[in-house]
Every structure is written in C-alpha cells, then in structure tokens.
Write a protein that holds these residues in place. Structure first.
Motif, PDB file in Angstrom:
ATOM      1  N   ALA A   1       0.695  -1.118   0.048  1.00 54.94           N
ATOM      2  CA  ALA A   1       0.085   0.006   0.036  1.00 54.94           C
ATOM      3  C   ALA A   1       0.920   1.306  -0.002  1.00 54.94           C
ATOM      4  CB  ALA A   1      -1.050   0.020   1.262  1.00 54.94           C
ATOM      5  N   VAL A   2       2.042   1.137   0.571  1.00 50.34           N
ATOM      6  CA  VAL A   2       2.768   2.317   0.630  1.00 50.34           C
ATOM      7  C   VAL A   2       4.296   2.272  -0.323  1.00 50.34           C
ATOM      8  CG1 VAL A   2       2.232   3.026   2.802  1.00 50.34           C
ATOM      9  CG2 VAL A   2       3.897   1.432   2.734  1.00 50.34           C
ATOM     10  N   ALA A   3       4.405   1.020  -0.558  1.00 44.50           N
ATOM     11  CA  ALA A   3       5.994   0.770  -1.045  1.00 44.50           C
ATOM     12  C   ALA A   3       5.497   0.058  -2.467  1.00 44.50           C
ATOM     13  CB  ALA A   3       6.811  -0.397  -0.231  1.00 44.50           C
ATOM     14  N   PRO A   4       5.676   0.701  -3.986  1.00 41.53           N
ATOM     15  CA  PRO A   4       5.473   0.096  -5.087  1.00 41.53           C
ATOM     16  C   PRO A   4       6.293  -1.064  -5.416  1.00 41.53           C
ATOM     17  CG  PRO A   4       5.292   2.572  -5.256  1.00 41.53           C
ATOM     18  CD  PRO A   4       5.682   2.268  -3.915  1.00 41.53           C
ATOM     19  N   ALA A   5       7.747  -0.993  -4.621  1.00 42.46           N
ATOM     20  CA  ALA A   5       8.500  -1.964  -4.762  1.00 42.46           C
ATOM     21  C   ALA A   5       8.127  -3.388  -4.524  1.00 42.46           C
ATOM     22  CB  ALA A   5       9.858  -1.511  -4.155  1.00 42.46           C
ATOM     23  N   ALA A   6       6.968  -3.480  -3.480  1.00 40.07           N
ATOM     24  CA  ALA A   6       6.555  -4.717  -2.991  1.00 40.07           C
ATOM     25  C   ALA A   6       5.552  -5.255  -4.137  1.00 40.07           C
ATOM     26  CB  ALA A   6       5.902  -4.664  -1.557  1.00 40.07           C
ATOM     27  N   SER A   7       5.283  -4.741  -5.198  1.00 36.76           N
ATOM     28  CA  SER A   7       4.156  -5.024  -5.982  1.00 36.76           C
ATOM     29  C   SER A   7       4.263  -6.417  -6.710  1.00 36.76           C
ATOM     30  CB  SER A   7       4.009  -3.926  -7.299  1.00 36.76           C
ATOM     31  OG  SER A   7       3.691  -3.034  -6.871  1.00 36.76           O
ATOM     32  N   GLY A   8       5.560  -6.799  -6.892  1.00 36.60           N
ATOM     33  CA  GLY A   8       5.848  -8.150  -7.409  1.00 36.60           C
ATOM     34  C   GLY A   8       5.636  -9.336  -6.586  1.00 36.60           C
ATOM     35  N   ALA A   9       6.240  -8.810  -5.233  1.00 36.79           N
ATOM     36  CA  ALA A   9       5.977  -9.790  -4.117  1.00 36.79           C
ATOM     37  C   ALA A   9       4.234 -10.191  -3.866  1.00 36.79           C
ATOM     38  CB  ALA A   9       6.384  -9.293  -2.752  1.00 36.79           C
ATOM     39  N   VAL A  10       3.527  -9.009  -4.037  1.00 39.44           N
ATOM     40  CA  VAL A  10       2.022  -9.325  -3.844  1.00 39.44           C
ATOM     41  C   VAL A  10       1.677 -10.444  -5.038  1.00 39.44           C
ATOM     42  CG1 VAL A  10      -0.328  -8.063  -3.959  1.00 39.44           C
ATOM     43  CG2 VAL A  10       1.556  -7.168  -2.807  1.00 39.44           C
ATOM     44  N   LEU A  11       1.944 -10.163  -6.142  1.00 42.40           N
ATOM     45  CA  LEU A  11       1.456 -11.098  -7.270  1.00 42.40           C
ATOM     46  C   LEU A  11       1.920 -12.460  -6.867  1.00 42.40           C
ATOM     47  CD1 LEU A  11       2.294  -8.978 -10.445  1.00 42.40           C
ATOM     48  CD2 LEU A  11      -0.016  -9.185  -9.303  1.00 42.40           C
ATOM     49  N   VAL A  12       3.107 -12.632  -6.568  1.00 41.01           N
ATOM     50  CA  VAL A  12       3.707 -14.187  -6.054  1.00 41.01           C
ATOM     51  C   VAL A  12       2.915 -14.594  -4.996  1.00 41.01           C
ATOM     52  CG1 VAL A  12       5.610 -15.469  -5.564  1.00 41.01           C
ATOM     53  CG2 VAL A  12       6.078 -13.424  -7.030  1.00 41.01           C
ATOM     54  N   ALA A  13       2.718 -13.741  -4.055  1.00 38.18           N
ATOM     55  CA  ALA A  13       2.023 -14.349  -2.519  1.00 38.18           C
ATOM     56  C   ALA A  13       0.521 -14.746  -3.004  1.00 38.18           C
ATOM     57  CB  ALA A  13       2.168 -13.324  -1.749  1.00 38.18           C
ATOM     58  N   LEU A  14       0.055 -13.809  -3.875  1.00 43.18           N
ATOM     59  CA  LEU A  14      -1.404 -13.923  -4.075  1.00 43.18           C
ATOM     60  C   LEU A  14      -1.652 -15.383  -5.075  1.00 43.18           C
ATOM     61  CD1 LEU A  14      -4.478 -13.253  -4.058  1.00 43.18           C
ATOM     62  CD2 LEU A  14      -3.844 -11.971  -6.164  1.00 43.18           C
ATOM     63  N   PHE A  15      -0.525 -15.881  -5.849  1.00 44.39           N
ATOM     64  CA  PHE A  15      -0.610 -16.884  -6.642  1.00 44.39           C
ATOM     65  C   PHE A  15      -0.508 -18.110  -5.750  1.00 44.39           C
ATOM     66  CE2 PHE A  15       2.023 -20.254  -8.760  1.00 44.39           C
ATOM     67  CZ  PHE A  15       0.940 -20.606  -9.658  1.00 44.39           C
ATOM     68  N   GLY A  16       0.244 -18.077  -4.707  1.00 45.62           N
ATOM     69  CA  GLY A  16       0.599 -19.072  -3.766  1.00 45.62           C
ATOM     70  C   GLY A  16      -0.748 -19.287  -3.075  1.00 45.62           C
ATOM     71  N   VAL A  17      -1.329 -18.256  -2.595  1.00 42.99           N
ATOM     72  CA  VAL A  17      -2.551 -18.654  -1.866  1.00 42.99           C
ATOM     73  C   VAL A  17      -3.793 -19.061  -2.802  1.00 42.99           C
ATOM     74  CG1 VAL A  17      -4.552 -17.254  -0.788  1.00 42.99           C
ATOM     75  CG2 VAL A  17      -2.379 -16.557  -0.199  1.00 42.99           C
ATOM     76  N   ALA A  18      -3.900 -18.713  -3.958  1.00 45.31           N
ATOM     77  CA  ALA A  18      -4.778 -19.316  -4.916  1.00 45.31           C
ATOM     78  C   ALA A  18      -4.348 -20.632  -4.959  1.00 45.31           C
ATOM     79  CB  ALA A  18      -4.747 -18.711  -5.910  1.00 45.31           C
ATOM     80  N   VAL A  19      -3.365 -21.204  -4.863  1.00 45.77           N
ATOM     81  CA  VAL A  19      -2.793 -22.640  -5.129  1.00 45.77           C
ATOM     82  C   VAL A  19      -3.215 -23.557  -3.786  1.00 45.77           C
ATOM     83  CG1 VAL A  19      -0.867 -24.088  -5.529  1.00 45.77           C
ATOM     84  CG2 VAL A  19      -1.205 -22.128  -6.876  1.00 45.77           C
ATOM     85  N   ARG A  20      -3.223 -22.949  -2.858  1.00 50.30           N
ATOM     86  CA  ARG A  20      -3.066 -23.595  -1.471  1.00 50.30           C
ATOM     87  C   ARG A  20      -4.220 -23.543  -0.691  1.00 50.30           C
ATOM     88  NH1 ARG A  20       1.795 -22.300  -2.930  1.00 50.30           N
ATOM     89  NH2 ARG A  20       3.423 -23.816  -2.821  1.00 50.30           N
ATOM     90  N   VAL A  21      -5.255 -22.493  -0.867  1.00 55.34           N
ATOM     91  CA  VAL A  21      -6.374 -22.323   0.121  1.00 55.34           C
ATOM     92  C   VAL A  21      -7.622 -22.532  -0.648  1.00 55.34           C
ATOM     93  CG1 VAL A  21      -4.735 -20.914   1.785  1.00 55.34           C
ATOM     94  CG2 VAL A  21      -6.166 -19.656   0.154  1.00 55.34           C
ATOM     95  N   PRO A  22      -8.707 -22.580   0.111  1.00 52.39           N
ATOM     96  CA  PRO A  22      -9.932 -22.658  -0.555  1.00 52.39           C
ATOM     97  C   PRO A  22     -10.549 -21.250  -0.884  1.00 52.39           C
ATOM     98  CG  PRO A  22      -9.972 -23.721   1.591  1.00 52.39           C
ATOM     99  CD  PRO A  22      -8.685 -23.073   1.526  1.00 52.39           C
ATOM    100  N   PHE A  23     -11.705 -21.111  -1.561  1.00 55.18           N
ATOM    101  CA  PHE A  23     -12.031 -19.715  -2.289  1.00 55.18           C
ATOM    102  C   PHE A  23     -12.438 -18.681  -1.067  1.00 55.18           C
ATOM    103  CE2 PHE A  23     -14.928 -17.240  -4.250  1.00 55.18           C
ATOM    104  CZ  PHE A  23     -14.406 -16.628  -5.187  1.00 55.18           C
ATOM    105  N   ARG A  24     -12.986 -19.255  -0.075  1.00 60.24           N
ATOM    106  CA  ARG A  24     -13.391 -18.208   0.873  1.00 60.24           C
ATOM    107  C   ARG A  24     -12.017 -17.378   1.478  1.00 60.24           C
ATOM    108  NH1 ARG A  24     -17.261 -20.142   5.339  1.00 60.24           N
ATOM    109  NH2 ARG A  24     -18.452 -20.507   3.649  1.00 60.24           N
TER     110      ARG A  24
END
Length: 403
Positions: free
Chosen positions: A95-118
């Motif tokens: 939210a305050v550091a654009p340099a973390a944008s790539g980390a957000v995409l990778v982390a969101l991909f890992g969540v989509a692979v491992r946890v239920p939709f809720r």
C-alpha cells in the motif's frame, strides 16, 4: 510419474502426507520454483523502485521503498508454511511501497494454489485495496490513476485465475491417484478371493476322494475282521488292497493339508469327480454346444495311469480354457493338446485362434485363470497364459506325473 520414481520433480503438495507433527520438506522442484518466484518479484520491485526514483521522490523515500520491497520479497520464502499471513503482510507493505508489487502477485498466486476460495477472496480483496491505496498514495507519474488501478486489477485477476487452475489440476491428480490406489487394492482383493475360492474347491474335491479311499479301506478291513478263516491268498489280496488304499489316502491327506474347506457348504461327497478319462466327454459337450474343438492326445500310457489329482487338474485347465475360448473368441477353432509320460509330467495346452470379430470384455475376466494358477501350484505344477503373436490365446499347464 510417481514419487518413488522421481521424488525431486514432484511438488511437496502432491508428495503425500507428511506424517504426524512433521512438515513436508521442500523438494528440488519446490526450491527451483521458489527461486524463480523470488527473482521475478525482485525484478518487478526493481522496476517499481526505478520508477519511484525517476518521479523525483526524496532519496529517503526511495531507500525506504527499496528496503520494504526487499523485505516483502524475502518474506516469500515463508509463503508455503504461512500463505495467508505472508500475503496479507505483503499487501500491507504494498500500500505504501510500489517495490512490493511483484511480491504481492507471487504471494497471491501461492494463496490461490493452496487455500479454499473463501480465504482466497479475503486475500484477493486485501490485494485489491492495497493496489487502490497505492495508486493514490504513491501515484505513477507516467500513468493516470484510473489506468494504474485498472492494470493492477487485471494483473490480480490473471494471477488468481492461474493459481486456481493449478489448484484444480493438483486436486484432479490427487483424486486420480487415490482412485488408482483404490482400484489396485480392489484388484488384489478380487485376486485373493479367487485364490481362496480355488483352494476351497480343491479342498472339497480332495476331501471327497479321500473319503472314498477311506471307505474302501474300511470295507476291506471289515471283511478281514469278519472272515478270520479265509484262505491265505484271499487274505493277502485283501491286505494288499488295504495297504494300497492307505497309501493313496495318505498321499491325498498330504495334499489337503493347508487347504481349508469353505464353512457352511452343503454335503456333496457323493458327486462324481472329473478325471483325465472324462476329458473326452468334456470335448464332446463343447462340440455339441457348437464349438470347433480338436483334441490331440499324445500321452504315453493309459489315462488311468495318471494320478487322480493330476487328472482333475488337467480336466479343470481344459475346462477353463474352453470356457474362455467360448466367451472371448466365439466361432474360432480351439485345440486341446496333451503330452507327457510317467516321470516327466503332463502338459495340457488349450489354444484358440484369434477372434474374427470384436468381443466385449466380460466382467470378472481373469478370475478363472487366477484360480487355475492356484490349483496348478498346489498340485506342484505351473501354469502360464497369454496372447499369441497372431492374436490368439494360449493356456498351458505342466503337472507332475510320478514314475
């Protein structure tokens, strides 16, 4: 592909249960994937940090942006153990550091692979909010706010959809693997049942034969008891019959040891037992049923000289072979061949020519052959079966014939 064959190529999510109190260890494939993900997130973070530097931000802000981006990328190494917590923390930093944008995409991909939709929807909402907040707090000088928000939403949706697709594929692979294991276990259970049924059938046959021999022994022994004054020649002849019957009964008893009779079966000890001499009757019945059967008898010696247990086994092999030919290759020619002599054993072979038309698979196919293999093994012989190069099928058994 199985874990036993290529354990270093499988993801830890498909590597099976980790055991009580233990985490799954990263495989070589996991390390490669995590390294590539870290490198990709770091590359996107460097691009964002360079854009922040070109936007005439203060050097302290640029340095803080780079440090927060590096921290977010390093946190990705823990996303397998705590996927949701790492993703939420990275979203807060983004939210305050654009340099973390790539980390957000990778982390969101890992969540989509491992946890239920809720739970995924919770993390996706947090990522969307952080992207909108970043567009207003740290605007991109080369892009409008609306365009930045739209691009962020599209990237988040693409990454989320990709992760859900990977999760669905892994669940499908796991379900197929479980189904294959269950099918293999059921096949083994059916084979064990067929072997048990074959043992029980053999035990019943041997029990009937043994009962017959013991009855003869009792009759001749009773004759000796009630005729003590019989001529010596007649006594000697009766004693010889008793001796031979006792010897044959002992042989049958040795064969029946270890084979249990099925409980609850009705008494049928008076039924006639098939022998090698009744094989011609079986061939005649098959011919009467419309089969084209040729019998090639190359036995050296009379059929009555073959032991009863061996004769029964030969009969059963021929019977099962003819039955299979009638079911799986109707209308074809079938040849039954007998070879052997005393001291060398008996070989029985049933071969049918290839079917002339497609024949549907019959449920339960193969169980009879399992029973035949068990019968041959119990008789001290061996059985082989398989398709011929020309498309036919051959069942061959060798059984002992003592000299």
């Amino acid at each position: 592909m199985t874990r036993a064959e290529y354990p270093w190529l499988l993801p830890s999510d498909l590597a099976g249960p980790a055991g009580p109190g233990r985490r799954r260890r990263r495989t070589v494939r996991d390390w490669l994937v995590d390294t590539v993900a870290f490198a990709g997130a770091a590359f996107i973070g460097l691009l964002a940090a360079e854009a922040s530097r070109r936007a005439d931000n203060a050097p302290a802000a640029v340095l803080a942006d780079q440090l927060l981006g590096a921290t977010a990328c390093c946190a990705l190494w823990f996303r397998r153990r705590w996927p949701v917590a790492v993703a939420l923390a990275v979203c807060a930093v983004d939210a305050v550091a654009p340099a973390a944008s790539g980390a957000v995409l990778v982390a969101l991909f890992g969540v989509a692979v491992r946890v239920p939709f809720r739970r995924l929807s919770l993390v996706g909402g947090a990522a969307l909010v952080s992207g909108v907040v970043q567009a207003f707090v740290r605007p991109d000088p080369e892009m409008s706010t609306l365009a930045a928000i739209t691009l962020g939403v599209v990237l988040l949706l693409l990454v989320t959809g990709w992760g859900m697709l990977v999760r669905s594929r892994r669940q499908l692979v796991a379900a197929l693997r479980e189904r294959a294991v269950r099918a293999e276990a059921e096949a083994e259970l059916r084979a064990e049942r067929a072997q048990r049924a074959a043992r029980e059938a053999i035990a019943r046959e041997m029990h009937d034969v043994l009962a017959h021999r013991l009855t003869l022994l009792s009759v001749h022994a009773g004759a000796l008891e009630f005729r003590p004054g019989a001529p010596p020649a007649e006594v000697a002849r009766a004693a010889g019959v008793v001796r031979d019957s006792a010897h044959e009964a002992l042989q049958d008893l040795r064969e029946i040891i270890g084979v249990l009779r099925a409980p609850g079966d009705p008494g049928d000890g008076d039924r006639p037992q098939p022998t090698l001499a009744t094989l011609t009757a079986l061939i005649s019945e098959s011919r009467a049923a419309g089969m084209r059967v040729a019998l090639d008898d190359e036995l050296t010696g009379p059929a009555d000289a073959v032991p009863a247990a061996t004769g029964r086994a030969v009969y059963r092999v021929a019977q099962e072979g003819l039955t299979n030919a009638r079911k799986h290759a109707p209308g074809t020619e079938t040849a039954v061949t007998l070879r052997g002599r005393a001291g060398e054993g008996v070989t029985v072979e049933v071969r049918n020519s290839p079917p002339t038309r497609p024949v549907p698979r019959v449920p339960g196919s193969g169980q009879g052959l399992i029973g035949l293999a068990e019968r041959a093994a119990l008789a001290g012989g061996r059985l082989s079966h398989g398709a011929d190069p020309d498309g036919g099928f051959t069942v061959r058994a060798w059984l002992p014939w003592p000299a």
